[in-house]
Design an enzyme around this catalytic site. Structure first.
Site, PDB file in Angstrom:
ATOM      1  N   SER A   1       0.843  -1.189   0.000  1.00  0.00           N
ATOM      2  CA  SER A   1       0.000   0.000   0.000  1.00  0.00           C
ATOM      3  C   SER A   1       0.880   1.241   0.000  1.00  0.00           C
ATOM      4  CB  SER A   1      -0.909  -0.004   1.224  1.00  0.00           C
ATOM      5  OG  SER A   1      -0.125   0.223   2.377  1.00  0.00           O
ATOM      6  N   LYS A   2       0.219   2.380  -0.037  1.00  0.00           N
ATOM      7  CA  LYS A   2       0.948   3.643  -0.197  1.00  0.00           C
ATOM      8  C   LYS A   2       2.003   3.872   0.873  1.00  0.00           C
ATOM      9  CE  LYS A   2      -2.040   6.441  -3.039  1.00  0.00           C
ATOM     10  NZ  LYS A   2      -3.281   7.154  -3.059  1.00  0.00           N
ATOM     11  N   ARG A   3       1.791   3.298   2.051  1.00  0.00           N
ATOM     12  CA  ARG A   3       2.806   3.582   3.070  1.00  0.00           C
ATOM     13  C   ARG A   3       4.146   2.903   2.764  1.00  0.00           C
ATOM     14  NH1 ARG A   3       2.141  -0.646   7.412  1.00  0.00           N
ATOM     15  NH2 ARG A   3       0.553  -1.964   6.475  1.00  0.00           N
TER      16      ARG A   3
END
Ligand code: GLU
Length: 485
Positions: free
Chosen positions: A255-257
């Protein structure tokens, strides 16, 4: 099986950007068909009207184009089984849903949203209670005639087990009583994904369904639909999860993290489409009998096969992607490389320096175009030197801050005098000086390089940097360095 042409498809929902997991799905489906001389279809699954994002179809098709995943049938190019956008196929789904009702494998459900909400409140995980499953035919008829809103639901067998063999994960079984009588056609006349994709895959002649493993356990419901219609089931090929590495070393769903996760963002950050494609080809698939890692799309088409797909989760490693990218940057022809590097360099350095020269220096050293501002900041700015003593000290060349100061004092007037400001002449000049006083050329180069760059790591040696900076700036920096030492 290799010799039977495979028809595969990529069936994205236009709900936003192109996640690299989606691109990997598209790539594997594409390679599978191409490796057998088969057909590759693109279908837009836009029946979930609430999740549509404007412009998303363009992003998807644009990504396929840039990455070279050409398709035989689909939006824009058309084909014999169109339209290829589900919202344009509404009547087809109704026809098939009604057919399924007449076959006894689906039924009309007139339950109101209020009733369903109540059910949900009573038992959140209980699902639908099959209230309308056995409504008498005359009641159904009267309700339909009265125009009462309805959905059509799948009549899942109450007993027994449904199994299928996934090409990657093996046998998957589900007890029928665990499955819900899912909605096939919604009250607004749109089909659900669960129904539409089955009808379309059948009508479009798809032989292999390649998609993310989130569908692995709902597929028993889909094979029941194939069986109910009397259609031959397709092969299923679910792909391993894509994971990212967390700060604590554990892994979780990418995911974006973890970093950029869309193809567009990666490109914006300076990754080349062909490097991204090469890297993700190997994220969950491995070619046989080779350690080779760099593959063109053409090569992949020849090598790809289901047997190389791994079922364990694949971890997206940004460092590895950087490595692929650096290899692809190195291999770029000058014109394409310059078209990407020069504007980025101009943005940082303006017109003060020879950006073409600088671009040339970076060509073999750049891992990512996004690194350019940080890599060349020292060209435009005289960076503060935090710890000069340790920067000037170099074991191999036996230099110290003091020895460097002496060298700089000696070479400054020589550099001020010379008119020949090209790499070879400057190199000869400094080398001649080193020989003259009996020290290593490396010791002179080290002193000059640190003085002009004001940092340890540089894209190029002393004389190369001097040609980029020009005579005036070089002389000024050497003077500054002497005054600081
Ligand atoms: N539209 C579905 C998605 O984007 C496709 C799943 C499938 O390939 O069947 O997740």
């Amino acid at each position: 099986m290799e010799n039977t042409p495979i028809c595969s498809r990529f069936a994205p929902s236009p709900t936003g950007y192109m996640h690299i997991g989606n691109l990997r799905t598209a790539l594997y489906a594409y390679l599978l068909s191409r490796s057998t001389g088969g057909k590759f279809i693109v279908r837009i699954e836009d029946t979930d009207r609430e999740r549509l994002v404007e412009g998303a179809v363009d992003v998807i098709l644009g990504t396929l184009k840039v990455t070279g995943l050409d398709y035989d049938e689909g939006p824009v190019v058309g084909g014999p089984n169109g339209p290829y956008t589900q919202s344009e196929r509404k009547p087809i789904y109704r026809e098939y849903a009604e057919k399924l009702v007449s076959l006894g494998h689906a039924y009309y459900c007139f339950c109101t949203p209020e009733r369903l909400a109540e059910l949900h409140e009573e038992n959140e995980n209980g699902g639908y209670d099959r209230h309308c499953r056995n409504l008498p035919a005359d009641v159904v008829k009267a309700n339909l005639e009265a125009g009462i809103p309805y959905v059509i639901r799948q009549k899942i067998p109450l007993e027994g087990t449904t199994s299928y063999t996934d090409e990657v994960f093996g046998e998957i079984s589900m007890e029928n009583k665990e499955m819900q009588d899912q909605i096939l056609l919604k009250a607004d006349g749109y089909p659900t994904y669960n129904f539409a994709h089955v009808v379309d895959d059948y009508l479009m002649g798809v032989t292999h369904v390649v998609r993310g493993s989130e569908y692995l356990t709902s597929t028993p419901k889909y094979v029941l639909l194939y069986d109910a219609f009397g259609w031959e089931r397709p092969h299923y090929c679910h792909l391993p999860l894509l994971m990212g590495k967390d700060a604590d070393g554990k892994i979780s769903k990418l995911s974006k993290r973890h970093g950029a996760v869309s193809f567009q963002d990666l490109v914006k950050n300076g990754y080349l489409p062909e490097a991204i494609v090469n890297y993700i080809a190997l994220l969950g698939w491995c070619p046989k009998n080779t350690n080779q890692e760099i593959f063109s799309l053409e090569e992949l088409k020849g090598l790809f096969g289901i047997e190389g797909i791994n079922k364990s989760p694949a971890v997206f490693d940004y460092e590895k992607l950087r490595w692929f990218n650096s290899e692809y940057i190195k291999a770029l022809p000058d014109d394409r490389y310059n078209a990407l590097a020069v504007p980025a360099l101009k943005k940082v350095c303006g017109d003060n320096v020879d950006v073409y020269k600088l671009a040339e220096l970076l060509h073999s050293r750049l891992a990512c175009f996004g690194d350019i501002p940080e890599t060349v900041r020292f060209i435009n700015e005289r960076l503060p030197m935090e710890d000069p003593a340790s920067l000037y000290a170099n074991k191999k060349n036996k230099t110290t801050a003091e020895s460097c100061k002496a060298v700089l004092n000696d070479v400054l007037p020589m550099l001020e005098l010379t008119e020949a400001w090209d790499n070879d002449s400057l190199f000869e000049l400094l080398k001649g000086y080193a020989e003259g006083i009996g020290i290593k050329a490396g010791a002179v180069m080290w002193a000059v390089r640190i003085a002009v760059a004001r940092q340890a790591v540089t894209p190029g040696g002393a004389t190369e940097l001097m040609t980029v900076l020009g005579k005036n700036e070089t002389v000024q920096r050497i003077k500054l360095a002497i005054s600081e030492l």
